[in-house]
Design an enzyme around this catalytic site. Structure first.
Site, mmCIF file in Angstrom:
data_model
loop_
_atom_site.group_PDB
_atom_site.id
_atom_site.type_symbol
_atom_site.label_atom_id
_atom_site.label_comp_id
_atom_site.label_asym_id
_atom_site.label_seq_id
_atom_site.Cartn_x
_atom_site.Cartn_y
_atom_site.Cartn_z
ATOM 1 N N TYR A 51 -5.041 33.736 -101.109
ATOM 2 C CA TYR A 51 -4.121 32.744 -100.534
ATOM 3 C C TYR A 51 -4.677 32.271 -99.199
ATOM 4 O O TYR A 51 -5.104 33.079 -98.399
ATOM 5 C CB TYR A 51 -2.720 33.340 -100.323
ATOM 6 C CG TYR A 51 -1.693 32.577 -101.118
ATOM 7 C CD1 TYR A 51 -1.341 31.278 -100.757
ATOM 8 C CD2 TYR A 51 -1.113 33.119 -102.268
ATOM 9 C CE1 TYR A 51 -0.447 30.552 -101.514
ATOM 10 C CE2 TYR A 51 -0.219 32.393 -103.031
ATOM 11 C CZ TYR A 51 0.106 31.109 -102.649
ATOM 12 O OH TYR A 51 0.992 30.384 -103.400
ATOM 13 N N GLU A 53 -3.298 29.263 -97.136
ATOM 14 C CA GLU A 53 -2.581 28.107 -96.579
ATOM 15 C C GLU A 53 -3.109 27.761 -95.199
ATOM 16 O O GLU A 53 -3.370 28.648 -94.386
ATOM 17 C CB GLU A 53 -1.082 28.425 -96.479
ATOM 18 C CG GLU A 53 -0.370 28.313 -97.806
ATOM 19 C CD GLU A 53 1.120 28.579 -97.678
ATOM 20 O OE1 GLU A 53 1.615 28.846 -96.579
ATOM 21 O OE2 GLU A 53 1.799 28.519 -98.730
ATOM 22 N N ASP A 199 -9.501 4.065 -104.488
ATOM 23 C CA ASP A 199 -9.419 5.212 -105.398
ATOM 24 C C ASP A 199 -10.597 5.085 -106.357
ATOM 25 O O ASP A 199 -10.561 4.312 -107.309
ATOM 26 C CB ASP A 199 -8.075 5.161 -106.135
ATOM 27 C CG ASP A 199 -7.918 6.297 -107.139
ATOM 28 O OD1 ASP A 199 -8.896 7.036 -107.378
ATOM 29 O OD2 ASP A 199 -6.804 6.431 -107.688
ATOM 30 N N THR A 225 -11.085 11.821 -107.808
ATOM 31 C CA THR A 225 -11.047 13.086 -108.537
ATOM 32 C C THR A 225 -12.480 13.621 -108.542
ATOM 33 O O THR A 225 -13.437 12.892 -108.271
ATOM 34 C CB THR A 225 -10.598 12.893 -109.996
ATOM 35 O OG1 THR A 225 -11.441 11.915 -110.600
ATOM 36 C CG2 THR A 225 -9.161 12.442 -110.093
ATOM 37 N N LYS A 228 -14.501 13.537 -113.104
ATOM 38 C CA LYS A 228 -14.852 12.449 -114.031
ATOM 39 C C LYS A 228 -16.368 12.247 -113.960
ATOM 40 O O LYS A 228 -17.098 13.176 -114.271
ATOM 41 C CB LYS A 228 -14.011 11.222 -113.718
ATOM 42 C CG LYS A 228 -12.515 11.534 -113.995
ATOM 43 C CD LYS A 228 -11.561 10.438 -113.643
ATOM 44 C CE LYS A 228 -10.124 10.919 -113.878
ATOM 45 N NZ LYS A 228 -9.138 9.942 -113.416
ATOM 46 N N ARG A 234 -11.831 20.201 -112.166
ATOM 47 C CA ARG A 234 -10.689 19.343 -111.848
ATOM 48 C C ARG A 234 -10.374 19.526 -110.368
ATOM 49 O O ARG A 234 -10.446 20.632 -109.847
ATOM 50 C CB ARG A 234 -9.493 19.734 -112.706
ATOM 51 C CG ARG A 234 -9.832 19.819 -114.166
ATOM 52 C CD ARG A 234 -8.606 19.808 -115.018
ATOM 53 N NE ARG A 234 -8.196 18.452 -115.254
ATOM 54 C CZ ARG A 234 -8.696 17.684 -116.221
ATOM 55 N NH1 ARG A 234 -9.616 18.142 -117.043
ATOM 56 N NH2 ARG A 234 -8.272 16.455 -116.374
#
Ligand SMILES: *Cc1c(COP(=O)(O)O)cnc(C)c1O
Length: 419
Positions: A51, A53, A199, A225, A228, A234
């Protein structure tokens, strides 16, 4: 996957079945690709246990020294891949493309603000203002499209921007096969005092190798992203200008600071550190001469595929492609997008149905299919195989020749196995 097979044969069988499906079909979905073993190893690593954050050296949990190094490395490589100077910052924590876009909107806009984006039915993404998406629900979206020939009409876009005075303009698409003129978008945005967000999710890999003009000299924010044409896991990257301040904010903060805050704590909790590390690996790959060749081959392959399909009498929207994808207009063949998609899948060719500009049919069963070359190019296919694939597609669409196509698909897949 020895542990998985032993512990959960049910899931192991499903994973193996999907691997086999990928191995034995020709994937022409332009948003998909095949990542390297190195990327997959990183995704499956111990990093998934952590974790973290917050941001590097400002975490809300202990034990993050290694994660800090990983995140900073991903950021450094992202800037290197796109040749960026110190005026650009990068956020690597957005979990995927849609949340990345959401973070940008939340950082730069207030609910109800006017935003111009490409309409979904003309090739834009859901997050560019579709009424079913948060973007269309929370903001006042002014959609633009393409002309009758299938090209962006910059004069019409400018006119709309001058009339509407949006706070932000989005350039970028999911189903547009021509070069996007980011310079023109930049000039329009400056003229009307709007932010320009690009984008580049679909074309990031092409931009990385210089096979599509870069948006960076013209944009305030660039999102992408990573899975692609960039061929990573991802995930998403948000690039923003740290030398530009947020307008009409209560405090003067840079676009980059606003975006970091919007990602965490605005939208997300802990980032997926295994994903961040895998993005770093993919970015290292993207800097190699091999990837440069790969990116250029994607475009060559798409061009040859489009020409070959047209020679078989199949209509391509705008008459060709400049990038990795194209839209087939099925109207004259008298079959629907859904029917074409199903028939091709039966033969082992995987595509997705898609609306074409000025479509008269419904998005659920539109008049087109969208096809692209990133995945087959990763498998090593070149111009000759594109002509073969065009023959197969034409056989299925025009002669319903599924049985012999299926055999040809199996042969082609066997010759170009997924590594
Ligand atoms: C794919 C895509 C996205 C969204 O990505 P997800 O990871 O599926 O959320 C956003 N914008 C564009 C232009 C895309 O093509």
């Amino acid at each position: 996957m020895t542990q998985l097979k032993k512990y959960d044969p049910e899931v192991a069988t499903l994973v193996a079945a999907e691997a086999r499906r990928q191995q034995n079909t020709i994937d022409l979905i332009p948003s998909e690709n095949i990542v390297s073993r190195a990327v997959r190893e990183t995704l499956g690593s111990e990093l998934t246990n952590k974790y973290s954050e917050g941001y590097a050296h400002k975490r809300y949990y202990a034990g993050n020294r290694v994660i800090d190094d990983i995140e900073l490395l991903a950021i450094e490589r992202a800037k290197k891949v796109f040749g960026l100077g110190k005026e650009w910052s990068v956020n690597v924590q957005a979990l995927s493309g849609s949340p990345a876009n959401m973070a940008v909107y939340f950082a730069l806009l207030k609910p109800g603000d006017k935003v111009m984006g490409m309409s979904l039915s003309f090739g834009g993404h859901l997050t560019h203002g579709a009424s079913v998406n948060f973007s269309g629900k929370l903001f006042t979206m002014i959609p633009y499209g393409v002309d009758r020939k299938g090209y962006l009409d910059y004069a019409a876009i400018r006119e709309l921007a001058v009339k509407e005075k949006p706070r932000m303009i989005i350039a970028g698409a999911t189903a547009y096969s021509r070069v996007i003129d980011f310079e023109k978008f930049g000039a329009i945005a400056r003229e009307v005092g709007a932010y320009l967000m690009v984008d580049m999710a679909h074309i990031a890999g092409l931009v990385a190798v210089g096979a599509h003009p870069s948006p960076f000299p013209h944009a305030d924010v660039v999102t992408t992203t990573t899975h692609k044409t960039l061929r990573g896991p991802r995930g998403a990257l948000i690039f923003s200008r740290n030398d530009r301040v947020l307008r009409a904010g209560e405090k003067e903060i840079s676009l980059s600071q606003a975006i970091d805050k919007a990602v965490f704590p605005g939208l997300q909790g802990g980032p997926h550190d295994n994903q961040t590390a895998a993005i770093a690996v993919a970015l290292k790959e993207a800097m190699t001469p091999t990837f440069k060749k790969y990116g250029r081959q994607i475009v060559k392959n798409a061009d040859v595929l489009a020409s070959a399909l047209q020679k078989h009498g199949i209509e391509i929207v705008s008459g060709g492609t400049d990038n990795h994808l194209m839209l087939i207009d099925l109207t004259k063949l008298g079959i629907s997008g859904r029917e074409a998609q199903d028939r091709l899948e039966e033969a082992g060719i995987v595509v997705n149905r898609n609306t074409i500009p000025y479509d008269t049919r419904s998005p659920f069963d539109p008049s087109g299919i969208r096809i692209g070359t990133p995945s087959v190019t990763t498998r090593g296919m070149k111009e000759k195989e594109m002509r073969e694939i065009a023959r197969m597609i034409s056989g299925v669409l025009m002669k319903a020749d599924i049985k012999s196509t299926k055999k040809a698909v199996a042969g082609l897949c066997a010759r170009f196995p997924i590594a």
